[in-house]
Structure formats: structure tokens, C-alpha cells
Design an enzyme around this catalytic site. Sequence first.
Site, PDB file in Angstrom:
ATOM      1  CG  HIS A 158       8.541  90.898  60.888  1.00 33.39           C
ATOM      2  ND1 HIS A 158       7.959  91.440  62.094  1.00 33.39           N
ATOM      3  CD2 HIS A 158       8.982  92.050  60.203  1.00 33.39           C
ATOM      4  CE1 HIS A 158       8.303  92.695  62.301  1.00 33.39           C
ATOM      5  NE2 HIS A 158       8.624  93.142  61.420  1.00 33.39           N
TER       6      HIS A 158
ATOM      7  CB  CYS B  42      -5.909  97.589  58.385  1.00 33.94           C
ATOM      8  SG  CYS B  42      -6.175  96.876  60.179  1.00 33.94           S
TER       9      CYS B  42
HETATM   10  C1  PEP Z   1      -3.630  92.258  61.664  1.00 33.26           C
HETATM   11  O1  PEP Z   1      -3.904  91.441  62.815  1.00 33.26           O
HETATM   12  O2  PEP Z   1      -4.454  91.930  60.839  1.00 33.26           O
HETATM   13  C2  PEP Z   1      -3.282  93.305  61.809  1.00 33.26           C
HETATM   14  C3  PEP Z   1      -3.454  94.261  60.902  1.00 33.26           C
HETATM   15  O3  PEP Z   1      -2.228  93.692  63.034  1.00 33.26           O
HETATM   16  P1  PEP Z   1      -0.765  93.203  62.910  1.00 33.26           P
HETATM   17  O4  PEP Z   1      -0.482  92.264  61.589  1.00 33.26           O
HETATM   18  O5  PEP Z   1      -0.091  94.453  63.220  1.00 33.26           O
HETATM   19  O6  PEP Z   1      -1.013  92.467  64.168  1.00 33.26           O
END
Ligand code: PEP
EC number: 2.7.3.9
Length: 556
Positions: free
Chosen positions: A186, A486
Site C-alpha cells: 500500500h 494495470c
Molecule cells: C493487481 O493485483 O495487480 C491489481 C492491479 O489489483 P490490486 O493491486 O488492487 O490488487
Amino acid sequence: METTLRGVGVSHGVAIGEVRHMGTAVLEPPAKQIPADEAEREQGRARQAVEAVAADLVARGNLAGGEAQHVLEAQAMMAQDPELIADVDRRIAVGSTAERGVYDAFAAYRALLANAGEYLAGRVADLDDVRNRIVARLLGVPMPGVPDSDEPYVLIARDLAPADTALLDPTLVLGFVTEEGGPTSHSAILARALGVPAVVALPGAGEIAEGTVVAVDGSTGEIFVEPSQEKRAEMESASAARKAALSAVTGPGATSDGHKVPLLANVGGPGDVPAALEAGAEGVGLFRTEFLFLDDSKQAPSEEKQVEAYRAVLEAFPGGRVVVRVLDAGADKPLEFLTPADEPNPALGVRGLRSLLDHPDVLRTQLTALSRAAEGLPVYLEVMAPMVADRADAKAFADACREAGLQAKFGAMVEIPSAALRARSILQEVEFLSLGTNDLAQYTFAADRQVGAVSRLQDPWQPALLDLVALSAEAARAEGKSCGVCGEAASDPLLACVLTGLGVTSLSMGAASIPYVRATLAKHTLAQCERAASAARAADSADEARLAAQAVLSGE
Ligand code: PEP
Ligand code: MG
């Protein structure tokens, strides 16, 4: 004498300055007994402190906006948890002071969380931060947290709580270094959102003395302690050259020979839109809608509230694409009303799409809100599901979208290795794929993304991860559909070239990374990217893959 340390670079840029440490001291109040007739007054003091801290967290959130605001508001709710407050009251009633009652009640809650499984590690850090704030207020001592300084500095911390990251003033905090945390934690995501150079997972950083000059390279993960004049000059001029080069490259993302790779932004809500627009994002590649759900862990936000938030993001990108991810609850993002409380291993349990399929009303409301939000707007709305494992999952999601009458493209995130391995089968049900490389790495390497000790395995340069990206991109190409990235992998400029070479069709990242990726992509042809991708996949480790791609891309 100059020494070099190496952690994991998670947010680009160079920072040179004096070290200031975060006040991490745990404030342990003395365990003294109070007479019974003082209990009521102490209970009042405890409540006042809780309320003040919650109000302060909310105010910090308002100041910070974006993803940070939702995290801080969730912390404010943690502070006001009725069961915690009842426990504080009980402890004071049997003789604790207000500060000791708070301290012990939080310790008991902390033990509960810690025993509930590793996925709550992130919340434990948030809980400790809340406790420190309340105890400090009761003791009348300064809040632990970001140091007071009028001079710019490099911040070193064991780990940064969201409350602190959110308040880092980029004009005072030149960069930060943490001992814990991985590239997809995070803190790392927030650092990129702020545009502050950052290095994480550097054990020993805490031992660098206060006031020591360090030079931090957020791209390579290197920290030079007491850098020589030559090193400083070299880094400063490289950084200035990089900045000049960045501002010289504008426009849509493309390789030097014109192969287009749209550069999109990851956002957590309307608060992140201005930075995305400023960075020239061509749209949104990941709208993490769960931040809207963190305000109240007991119920979903109303349809109206959702319509308002979605519309604010959608209307900012006329003519562009906005990819909205439906709620991704569970594991590192638990929600009381959706997430089972007693799972032995929540990362492998009912999370993401699985929990939405168990709560079709929540999914229906979200899809209806999206449909209403997009009405009449000149935007290409795409909606995707997190944690799709197979074709049945993809079909269930597409059916739900159709039932809600959603006029949008439906897609699946590839975050589970099975989805990459059987991407063509999934593409029979949906129109696009989006690789969530953070979770894909977590599940491919059995390495919890919140644990600094396994960050080596979270490295998106791991050739096995690149193989899964290649499989997904090839499947999409064969089906004539798109496959973007992403996850945080897209924000590494060199890796962005490799991903392009592997055949991905768009890259989505925190806004601050877009100029870096745009400039690097513009220096190389598609054929060069493809050669770099082959070289990286032929390697046996993440480090080798990085070096091999670097050699291909710089040797030309
Ligand atoms: C991922 O897991 O790469 C993603 C984009 O989702 P999050 O980071 O929100 O789990
Ligand atoms: Mg994910």
C-alpha cells in the site's frame, strides 16, 4: 565514506538530503492503578481523545484527497470501533488510567487481528498508528509520525502508515526509505501516487544516523550514504537530464516507430483525476472502486453515492477509455459485510469476484450505478472483474453485466495463473483482459504481497511472470481482443518496453509514472521491445531478466 545500500525502488526520481527518522517509539504508559471514583473522568478523557484523533484523521484525509482519504477515513472508523471503546471503558472501570486502558485494549485487538492471518498485517500497522495517536494525545506528548522540520529531508521509517504517507509534503520530504514493505504494498502505491522517490524493503535503513546525507535513487533502489561530491553531481545531473527529457516527450504513448500503447492512469476515486490529467493520461486503466466502500465496513455505499463518484471520474475523460473494476473485497481489503471472518487463508478464499457472486445484490447495485453514471457521457466505459479464475467466472460476470443492462465492454482481470494459462477460454466470454501483475505475482510465487521478506518473489521481472503475461497477450491477439497491464509492473519504464514487446496493448499506472514510461517507450522501436522481451524471458532470474532487457535496449 560513501557506502551503498540496495532496497527495492518503488517510485522514480532522485532525492539527496539529510536523513530524518520517523518517530516510531511505542508510547507505553505506566501501568498504575486509579481509585474507583476517578474511573468516570478517565473514561471521558479516553473518549475525548478517541474523538479528537478520529476527527484529525478525517481532516488529514480531506486535505490529502484521493485514495489516501479513504484509507484515513477507514482508520478514523477503526479508532471509533464500539467494541474497542467498550473494552477501554471496561479496563478503566477496573483501575486502568485512560492511556493504559487504550494501550491494553488496542493490544488485545491487535493480537486478535494478528492471529486472524497474515492478510491483516497491513491493518495491524494502521491500528498501531491509531493507538499511538490516541495515547500520545492522552499523555500530552507530540504525535509520533512525520518529523517536524522546516528544511527538506529524506524520511526513513520502518514502515509508513497510510496516515503519514498521505501527509508527506513533497516540497519538504525529498524522498523516503522504509525497512519493510514490498513493491506492491500500500505504501509503495501511495508513494507513486504522490510522486515522491521511494525505496522499500531495505533492512538496516533504520541504523543510518539522523542528519546523515543520503542520495536515494527511487528507480534503481540504491541509497548512497554520505555520497561523494562526484556522486552527488552525477546523480543531480542525471536527474536534471531525466526531467528535461521527460518534459520534452508529450502526447499519446507510442514506441519510436509509432506503435501505439495507450498510457492510462490507476485511480481510487475522483480525487486522483487531476494528477492523471496533468500527467497526460489517455484515460483510466484501473479505477479501484473498493476505496468507495471503505467508508463504512458494515454496508455498501448507496447507488446514488456510487453514481456520483463514478460520474466524476467518467466525465473527466471525454473521448477516452475508463476501465472500472468492480469491488475487489477480501484478503488485503476486507469488508465486514462481504468478507467471511473465519477463513484460514483469506488470500485463497472468497475474495474479489467470488464474494460478489455470493452477494449478487452488491454487484447489481454497482453495475446499475455505473450504467447510470455513464449515461449520455462521451466516454468508452469498460468494466472488469477482479480475481477471475476460469471461463465460468468470466461468464457469470458477463451475465451479471448483461442483466444490469450495462452498455460497456466487459473484461476479466488476469490475477490468477489459471486465468493466464486458459486466457483464450476466458476470452470466449469477455471482450478484454487486464493483467493485475501484483496479485498474479503473489499467486504465481506463493509470496504474500504484504511481506517484505518475500519481495524478491514479488519482483515483476521474474521470467515466470513474464511467461504468463506473454500467454495472456498472445491469447488476446489470437482472439482479436485487447490485453492491458494495470498492475505495478506497468510503472517501471524498462519493464513497460518489455511488456509492449510481449504484446500487451495498454499500460495503466499511478499518474506520476506516466511521463517516465512515455519517455522511455518513445526511445525504442517495437522490434527492439520485442527483442528485449525475448531476452528477458530467456533469463533465469528477475535480476538477469532486467539486465538482459537493459542490454538490448541500451546497446542499440
Ligand atoms: C493487481 O493485483 O495487480 C491489481 C492491479 O489489483 P490490486 O493491486 O488492487 O490488487
Ligand atoms: Mg489485484
